[in-house]
Write a protein that holds these residues in place. Structure first.
Motif, PDB file in Angstrom:
ATOM      1  N   THR A 200     -14.403 -10.981  46.482  1.00  0.00           N
ATOM      2  CA  THR A 200     -12.850 -11.158  46.427  1.00  0.00           C
ATOM      3  C   THR A 200     -12.430 -11.204  44.987  1.00  0.00           C
ATOM      4  OG1 THR A 200     -13.006 -13.342  47.218  1.00  0.00           O
ATOM      5  CG2 THR A 200     -12.567 -11.475  48.909  1.00  0.00           C
ATOM      6  N   ASN A 201     -11.335 -10.460  44.694  1.00  0.00           N
ATOM      7  CA  ASN A 201     -10.525 -10.772  43.340  1.00  0.00           C
ATOM      8  C   ASN A 201      -9.299 -11.482  43.460  1.00  0.00           C
ATOM      9  OD1 ASN A 201     -12.651  -9.691  41.554  1.00  0.00           O
ATOM     10  ND2 ASN A 201     -12.092  -7.548  42.361  1.00  0.00           N
ATOM     11  N   TYR A 288      -6.939 -10.391  36.876  1.00  0.00           N
ATOM     12  CA  TYR A 288      -8.016 -10.495  38.006  1.00  0.00           C
ATOM     13  C   TYR A 288      -9.211 -10.806  37.697  1.00  0.00           C
ATOM     14  CZ  TYR A 288      -4.336  -8.706  41.103  1.00  0.00           C
ATOM     15  OH  TYR A 288      -3.310  -8.251  41.867  1.00  0.00           O
ATOM     16  N   SER A 336      -7.674  -9.345  46.543  1.00  0.00           N
ATOM     17  CA  SER A 336      -8.011  -8.070  47.110  1.00  0.00           C
ATOM     18  C   SER A 336      -9.554  -7.924  47.123  1.00  0.00           C
ATOM     19  CB  SER A 336      -7.886  -6.847  46.128  1.00  0.00           C
ATOM     20  OG  SER A 336      -8.553  -7.110  44.826  1.00  0.00           O
ATOM     21  N   GLY A 338     -13.262  -6.040  46.182  1.00  0.00           N
ATOM     22  CA  GLY A 338     -13.847  -5.214  45.451  1.00  0.00           C
ATOM     23  C   GLY A 338     -15.372  -4.976  45.625  1.00  0.00           C
ATOM     24  N   GLN A 343     -15.099   0.318  43.849  1.00  0.00           N
ATOM     25  CA  GLN A 343     -14.467   0.433  44.837  1.00  0.00           C
ATOM     26  C   GLN A 343     -13.275  -0.708  45.131  1.00  0.00           C
ATOM     27  OE1 GLN A 343     -15.134   2.662  48.407  1.00  0.00           O
ATOM     28  NE2 GLN A 343     -17.307   2.464  47.700  1.00  0.00           N
ATOM     29  N   ASN A 344     -11.999  -0.668  45.419  1.00  0.00           N
ATOM     30  CA  ASN A 344     -11.121  -1.569  45.949  1.00  0.00           C
ATOM     31  C   ASN A 344     -11.019  -1.271  47.302  1.00  0.00           C
ATOM     32  OD1 ASN A 344      -9.015  -3.112  46.521  1.00  0.00           O
ATOM     33  ND2 ASN A 344      -7.683  -2.688  45.014  1.00  0.00           N
ATOM     34  N   GLY A 347      -7.529  -0.355  48.552  1.00  0.00           N
ATOM     35  CA  GLY A 347      -6.998   0.680  47.651  1.00  0.00           C
ATOM     36  C   GLY A 347      -6.967   1.746  48.544  1.00  0.00           C
ATOM     37  N   ASN A 456      -2.169  -2.232  46.401  1.00  0.00           N
ATOM     38  CA  ASN A 456      -3.807  -2.362  46.579  1.00  0.00           C
ATOM     39  C   ASN A 456      -4.413  -3.338  46.723  1.00  0.00           C
ATOM     40  OD1 ASN A 456      -3.481  -3.193  43.939  1.00  0.00           O
ATOM     41  ND2 ASN A 456      -4.699  -1.802  43.036  1.00  0.00           N
ATOM     42  N   LYS A 457      -3.507  -4.529  46.904  1.00  0.00           N
ATOM     43  CA  LYS A 457      -3.765  -6.069  47.055  1.00  0.00           C
ATOM     44  C   LYS A 457      -2.984  -6.647  48.178  1.00  0.00           C
ATOM     45  CE  LYS A 457      -0.991  -7.317  43.270  1.00  0.00           C
ATOM     46  NZ  LYS A 457      -0.318  -6.144  43.256  1.00  0.00           N
TER      47      LYS A 457
END
Length: 707
Positions: A200-201, A288, A336, A338, A343-344, A347, A456-457
């Protein structure tokens, strides 16, 4: 903070990362085989060997000494909410009277600070003092530079002799391991064989106030509690919105210049800075990083903000609500998921396959937030945040989730088995391989939502400005890991994976869409709507924290190995005791400030006013308005004295609740806080009525409009 650097003439490229033992530094200074083995340790695929630790320790020591460091410290995050460190020098005496500079692998890996005085919530007896710090290899060491006093600072976990977590880092690392495990199962079931690690970011946005230190030094409430327990707004506040994104003043610009360079030297990528809504309120955002590293760097960030501010005759206030009547400060937690193959997972992507994966993870988060919303709420529960949540500056205490119209429409179409009409008027069949693409940022930001999807988050906006990021991200990681565990099991057992994915997306959204609210969270009818939906409204810290060790959460954390039952209960005790302790300090400050200075000042003014009126009347004058003013002063002085007496009595009576942290915290919330509010109302009115030269404390106007 550092020696005589002219930040206006120093190149960023010269200093960036110079005080960070970064990956680039390790690659340069470590033998290739040691570097690669350490990277494997960081990835969790190998255990740290003594031999590797020795080589790393020697390289780290040489690097730190080259930068002027004489000491090292194991830097950790105990349950005080702050950070802690004990410094040891590199010197090792020799028989001939000379010294060697040494730092062993053992010293790098483990330390033993005296742990008896840190909060433990009943995990251990006071006489059992042992606590151990263990090197967190995933977070880079740095050299802290306090005006030339340089210390090698090694991020560590903090555990007891018997292995219990005594800090905030250990549970966070465990939660990251949990979500890695469960998310990997999901994407394996979806056919991804290249990814080996999921993380997780987090990208935090930190808000804070700056005031002139000469005013800070005259305010015991700010010095001892972080907020003003008395104070009235000036004629101008934030009504004109002229501070928000306004031109940065020269004094603040110089502060920000040094702040950025000090952060960049530590390898912390400070990216954005601006004036916030309230006067003298500001924000800084960093890029991030993994949740663990972001938590560490944010703790460093808060420390650097406070230190640099002093170089400019300023004081940084990180409390959630230092001033009544203007916006408080938060710490927006942008979160988010990752993968190590780029990949996210949140996203939307460009291809239908990626969108299927995205919608599966999106609806899993929706279910997690609905099912475990109470955990998210209590992760942001502090006495400071109680002043902020629900006002027109922060989201309400009700947890809801914002998706935006486009995503909501797509999910509604899936749930209702109806076609989606594209913007060009064409129908799109919502099969598993024909889910339409949509722009990544096809959602506006909802500033009133506590948990908003922003392209995307997710942005968790409820977190308080003074908080560690560890607890909110631990709770979020565990909640999502639990739902992904269910998803993984279903996909692993499914005969047709893609059909099961479709069922899951539809089921999760249909069953948990009550949590989605795309409207105005400040609207008067939202709380009623939320209540009708069955969403909990835990309006204060005490009631939120009371649920921390509920049986369902104890089971959840135990399943994923994040907290034992004892660790969970200890945190509940510590956080409740912290709440009570903070309110006890604030109440004591109110007693001292009102009794010893504020009320006597108002009395002096009243005495002089009465003398003036008496002189006027001796000449046949009729001071009608002054008589009214005098009466108002007298009435509020009497009322303040009554409230003062009542507050002192409540602080005596609270002793009867000692021994039960929840009962004591409920007493402070239910009995002490209301009397504090009454006393404040009268003292604040006395400030309004009393001529300024008599008032003993700097005013809000002084503090908020003087930089």
């Amino acid at each position: 903070m550092s020696e005589c650097i002219d930040y206006t003439k120093t190149s960023l490229m010269e200093v960036y990362g110079e005080n960070c033992f970064s990956d680039a530094v390790m690659r340069e200074r470590l033998p290739g085989n040691v570097y690669h083995e350490l990277k494997a340790v960081q990835a969790g695929s190998k255990k740290l060997s003594t031999q590797v630790a020795e080589v790393v320790a020697n390289a780290m020591k040489d690097w730190a000494i080259e930068r002027g460091a004489t000491h090292f410290t194991h830097w950790f995050q105990p349950l005080t909410g702050l950070t802690a460190e004990k410094h040891d020098s590199f010197i090792s005496p020799r028989p001939d009277g000379s010294v060697l500079l040494e730092f062993s692998g053992k010293e790098l890996i483990q330390g033993e600070p005296d742990a008896s005085s840190f909060p433990n919530g009943g995990l251990r007896a006071t006489f059992e003092a042992r606590g151990y710090t263990a090197w967190d290899t995933s977070s880079p060491a740095v050299v802290k530079d306090l005006q030339g006093v340089k210390t090698l600072t090694i991020p560590t976990a903090f555990i007891s002799y018997t292995g219990e977590a005594l800090d905030k880092k250990v549970p966070l690392l465990r939660s990251m391991s949990a979500i890695n495990k469960e998310a990997l199962r999901v994407i394996r079931a979806l056919g991804n064989t290249t990814c080996t690690r999921i993380f997780t970011n987090v990208g935090p946005e930190q808000e804070y106030f700056l005031i002139d230190e000469k005013f800070y030094d005259q305010r015991p409430d700010l010095r001892l509690s972080g907020r003003t327990v008395f104070g009235t707004m000036s004629a101008k506040g934030q009504e004109m919105d002229d501070h928000y994104f306004g031109a940065i003043k020269e004094r603040i610009g110089l502060f920000m210049k040094e702040l950025n360079y000090e952060l960049w030297k530590l390898g912390i990528s400070a990216k954005t800075q601006h004036n916030e809504v309230a006067p003298n309120q500001f924000e800084i955002a960093t890029i991030y990083e993994s949740a663990n590293i972001s938590t560490d760097t944010n703790q460093l960030l808060m420390e650097v903000i406070k230190n640099v501010a002093r170089h400019h005759g300023l004081v940084a206030l990180l409390h959630e609500k230092p001033f009544a009547g203007v916006n408080g400060s938060g710490k927006h937690n942008n979160w988010s998921i990752g993968t190590d193959d780029g990949q996210n997972l949140l996203g939307p992507g460009d291809s239908p396959g990626e969108n299927v994966q995205f919608l599966l993870f999106l609806t899993s988060v929706i279910k997690a937030v609905d099912t475990y919303g109470t955990l998210l709420r209590l992760s942001a529960a502090t006495s400071g945040n109680d002043h902020r949540l629900g006002a027109n500056e922060a989201p309400p205490a009700v947890i809801s989730l914002y998706l935006g119209n486009t995503l909501t429409e797509i999910l509604d179409c899936i749930a209702e088995d109806r076609p989606l009409v594209k913007r060009d008027g064409k129908l799109v069949e919502l099969g598993l391989t024909t889910i339409p693409t949509f722009p990544m940022d096809d959602t506006d930001r909802n500033r009133t939502s506590p948990f908003a999807f922003t392209g995307n988050k997710f942005e968790f906006r409820m977190v308080g400005s003074s908080q560690s990021l560890a607890s909110p991200n631990t709770m979020l990681n565990v909640a999502v890991a639990e739902v992904l565990s269910e998803v993984a099991t279903r996909l692993e057992q499914a005969d047709d994976t893609l059909t099961e994915v479709k069922h899951i997306i539809k089921e999760f959204y249909t069953s948990h869409k009550r949590i989605i609210f795309n409207g105005n969270g400040y609207a008067p009818d939202w709380l009623e709507i939320a209540s009708n939906r069955g969403l909990p409204n835990l309006t204060n810290t005490v009631e939120a924290l009371s649920h921390l060790d509920d049986p369902e959460y104890t089971k959840l954390f135990g399943k994923h190995g994040v907290f034992t039952a004892a660790e969970l209960h200890s945190r509940k005790e510590i956080y409740l005791e912290t709440y009570s302790g903070q309110l006890h300090i604030e109440a004591g400050l109110m007693v001292e400030m009102a009794k010893r200075r504020a009320i006597p000042a108002a009395n002096r003014y009243l005495k002089d006013l009465l003398s003036t009126m008496e002189a006027q009347m001796s000449f046949g004058m009729t001071p009608r308005s002054q008589k009214t003013l005098a009466q108002n002063l007298f009435d509020h002085i009497e009322s303040a004295l009554d409230a003062l007496e009542s507050l002192e009595q409540t602080l005596v009576d609270v002793l009867e609740t000692k021994g039960d942290a929840l009962e004591e915290a409920r007493y402070y919330h239910g009995k002490v806080v209301p009397v504090m509010e009454i006393l404040r109302s009268h003292v604040d009115e006395l400030e309004r009525l009393t001529e300024k030269s008599y008032w003993p404390y700097p005013s809000y106007e002084d503090m908020l409009f003087h930089l």
